[in-house]
Write a protein that holds these residues in place. Structure first.
Motif, PDB file in Angstrom:
ATOM      1  N   UNK A   1       0.645  -0.853   0.074  1.00 31.33           N
ATOM      2  CA  UNK A   1       0.032  -0.144  -0.272  1.00 31.33           C
ATOM      3  C   UNK A   1       0.897   1.269   0.189  1.00 31.33           C
ATOM      4  N   UNK A   2       0.530   2.045  -1.490  1.00 27.04           N
ATOM      5  CA  UNK A   2       1.421   3.334  -1.159  1.00 27.04           C
ATOM      6  C   UNK A   2       1.318   4.095  -0.181  1.00 27.04           C
ATOM      7  N   UNK A   3       2.069   5.240   0.542  1.00 26.50           N
ATOM      8  CA  UNK A   3       2.260   5.651   1.616  1.00 26.50           C
ATOM      9  C   UNK A   3       1.704   6.941   1.074  1.00 26.50           C
ATOM     10  N   UNK A   4       0.641   7.446   1.308  1.00 29.03           N
ATOM     11  CA  UNK A   4       0.120   9.382   0.444  1.00 29.03           C
ATOM     12  C   UNK A   4       0.533  10.538   2.360  1.00 29.03           C
ATOM     13  N   UNK A   5       1.366  11.063   2.118  1.00 33.53           N
ATOM     14  CA  UNK A   5       1.207  11.757   2.489  1.00 33.53           C
ATOM     15  C   UNK A   5       0.350  13.678   2.683  1.00 33.53           C
ATOM     16  N   UNK A   6       0.976  13.635   0.524  1.00 36.26           N
ATOM     17  CA  UNK A   6      -0.073  15.305   0.323  1.00 36.26           C
ATOM     18  C   UNK A   6       0.047  14.353  -1.196  1.00 36.26           C
ATOM     19  N   UNK A   7      -1.643  15.565  -1.404  1.00 37.01           N
ATOM     20  CA  UNK A   7      -1.929  15.167  -2.214  1.00 37.01           C
ATOM     21  C   UNK A   7      -2.053  16.640  -2.760  1.00 37.01           C
ATOM     22  N   UNK A   8      -2.059  16.935  -4.156  1.00 38.99           N
ATOM     23  CA  UNK A   8      -2.555  17.711  -5.035  1.00 38.99           C
ATOM     24  C   UNK A   8      -3.747  17.712  -5.183  1.00 38.99           C
ATOM     25  N   UNK A   9      -4.562  18.697  -5.370  1.00 35.28           N
ATOM     26  CA  UNK A   9      -6.365  18.539  -5.705  1.00 35.28           C
ATOM     27  C   UNK A   9      -6.407  20.322  -6.939  1.00 35.28           C
ATOM     28  N   UNK A  10      -6.486  19.750  -7.979  1.00 36.87           N
ATOM     29  CA  UNK A  10      -6.929  20.364  -9.127  1.00 36.87           C
ATOM     30  C   UNK A  10      -8.017  20.446  -8.925  1.00 36.87           C
TER      31      UNK A  10
ATOM     32  N   UNK B   1     -13.012   6.097  -1.617  1.00 35.36           N
ATOM     33  CA  UNK B   1     -13.108   5.781  -2.803  1.00 35.36           C
ATOM     34  C   UNK B   1     -12.206   5.214  -3.113  1.00 35.36           C
ATOM     35  N   UNK B   2     -11.831   6.925  -4.093  1.00 31.69           N
ATOM     36  CA  UNK B   2     -10.982   7.222  -4.138  1.00 31.69           C
ATOM     37  C   UNK B   2      -9.760   7.251  -4.267  1.00 31.69           C
ATOM     38  N   UNK B   3      -9.247   7.849  -2.799  1.00 34.56           N
ATOM     39  CA  UNK B   3      -8.328   7.524  -1.804  1.00 34.56           C
ATOM     40  C   UNK B   3      -7.530   6.575  -1.622  1.00 34.56           C
ATOM     41  N   UNK B   4      -9.032   5.850  -1.587  1.00 36.81           N
ATOM     42  CA  UNK B   4      -8.214   3.882  -1.633  1.00 36.81           C
ATOM     43  C   UNK B   4      -7.666   3.930  -2.617  1.00 36.81           C
ATOM     44  N   UNK B   5      -7.587   3.554  -3.922  1.00 40.33           N
ATOM     45  CA  UNK B   5      -7.179   3.144  -4.942  1.00 40.33           C
ATOM     46  C   UNK B   5      -6.365   4.478  -5.333  1.00 40.33           C
ATOM     47  N   UNK B   6      -5.993   5.961  -4.705  1.00 40.21           N
ATOM     48  CA  UNK B   6      -4.578   6.393  -5.241  1.00 40.21           C
ATOM     49  C   UNK B   6      -4.180   5.609  -4.336  1.00 40.21           C
ATOM     50  N   UNK B   7      -3.928   4.983  -2.905  1.00 44.83           N
ATOM     51  CA  UNK B   7      -2.772   4.380  -2.191  1.00 44.83           C
ATOM     52  C   UNK B   7      -2.768   3.013  -2.936  1.00 44.83           C
ATOM     53  N   UNK B   8      -3.592   2.203  -3.101  1.00 43.68           N
ATOM     54  CA  UNK B   8      -3.074   1.124  -3.682  1.00 43.68           C
ATOM     55  C   UNK B   8      -2.785   0.642  -5.383  1.00 43.68           C
ATOM     56  N   UNK B   9      -2.525   2.098  -6.573  1.00 42.36           N
ATOM     57  CA  UNK B   9      -1.735   2.417  -7.198  1.00 42.36           C
ATOM     58  C   UNK B   9      -0.529   1.802  -7.673  1.00 42.36           C
ATOM     59  N   UNK B  10      -0.293   0.535  -8.400  1.00 42.25           N
ATOM     60  CA  UNK B  10       1.176   0.295  -8.924  1.00 42.25           C
ATOM     61  C   UNK B  10       1.110   0.926 -10.321  1.00 42.25           C
ATOM     62  N   UNK B  11       2.417   1.238  -9.848  1.00 43.19           N
ATOM     63  CA  UNK B  11       2.830   2.032 -11.589  1.00 43.19           C
ATOM     64  C   UNK B  11       2.894   1.336 -12.970  1.00 43.19           C
ATOM     65  N   UNK B  12       2.665   0.873 -13.462  1.00 46.73           N
ATOM     66  CA  UNK B  12       3.507   0.259 -14.904  1.00 46.73           C
ATOM     67  C   UNK B  12       3.475   1.000 -15.731  1.00 46.73           C
TER      68      UNK B  12
END
Length: 211
Positions: free
Chosen positions: A1-10, A174-185
């Motif tokens: 699980x990705x650790x997210x401390x800062x999110x940029x919002x557009x 749900x979106x934050x959960x998905x961002x944390x679970x994201x795996x870059x390919x």
């Protein structure tokens, strides 16, 4: 699980026609605050930008607004909620947002929001960064955009691998959960590109391609 401390919002400097967009911006700020995630955004207090930044600050999380100096003349966009960094250009603003954030979320907005969203997507595709990117699709606002992206995949202008870069969800949690679970390919070919930071005092990212 990705650790997210800062999110940029557009998001838009307008509030939009549907009050649901305002409510969603406030709720996203509340979700970030409760999850102890700090906010990076475009500065000021107008529209949805003001909603999300106010909500994050009310939950005692750090808020950083990165704003072009031109926007601060005559208090054009209002006072930033939190710390503010002034930059000279829009491009410098976006590069700094990328460097200082762990993930990106787009709320409803206009051309500026879309430009920021797709710039981050294209930089991820080029392996300039590997951070997750998502849209919060309230009341189907992004349905047309997502359908267009899928159409571009069918027409073979966007690869299925690249399509996975853009995440979507209908709720903030749900979106934050998905961002944390994201795996870059990364694309095997594009992953060979070499991007190097400049040696300037400000250590700005040099987006010059090194072949």
């Amino acid at each position: 699980m990705r650790k997210i401390k800062k999110i940029c919002v557009f998001c838009g400097a307008n509030s939009g026609k549907d009050v649901a967009f305002v409510n969603a911006a406030f709720h996203l700020g509340e979700v970030l605050g409760k999850r102890k995630i700090d906010l990076v955004y475009g500065g000021g207090k107008l529209g949805l930008m003001g909603c999300v930044s106010t909500a994050v600050a009310q939950h005692e999380r750090q808020v950083l607004g990165i704003i072009p100096s031109a926007f601060t003349i005559n208090n054009l966009v209002g006072e930033t909620c939190g710390k503010e960094i002034k930059v000279a250009t829009m491009q410098e603003r976006l590069v700094m947002m990328m460097e200082l954030s762990d993930a990106f979320i787009a709320l409803q907005g206009g051309f500026g929001t879309l430009e920021e969203l797709f710039q981050m997507i294209s930089w991820a595709q080029l392996n300039i960064h590997n951070k997750p990117i998502g849209v919060l699709n309230i009341n189907g606002f992004f349905n047309g955009l997502l359908s267009f992206v899928d159409h571009a995949v069918k027409q073979e202008f966007i690869t299925p691998r690249a399509r996975k870069i853009l995440i979507s969800a209908t709720t903030a949690d749900e979106l934050v959960d998905k961002l944390q679970a994201f795996r870059f390919e990364p694309d095997p070919a594009l992953s060979k590109l070499k991007w190097s930071p400049s040696s300037s005092q400000k250590e700005k990212l040099d987006l010059t391609l090194r072949l």
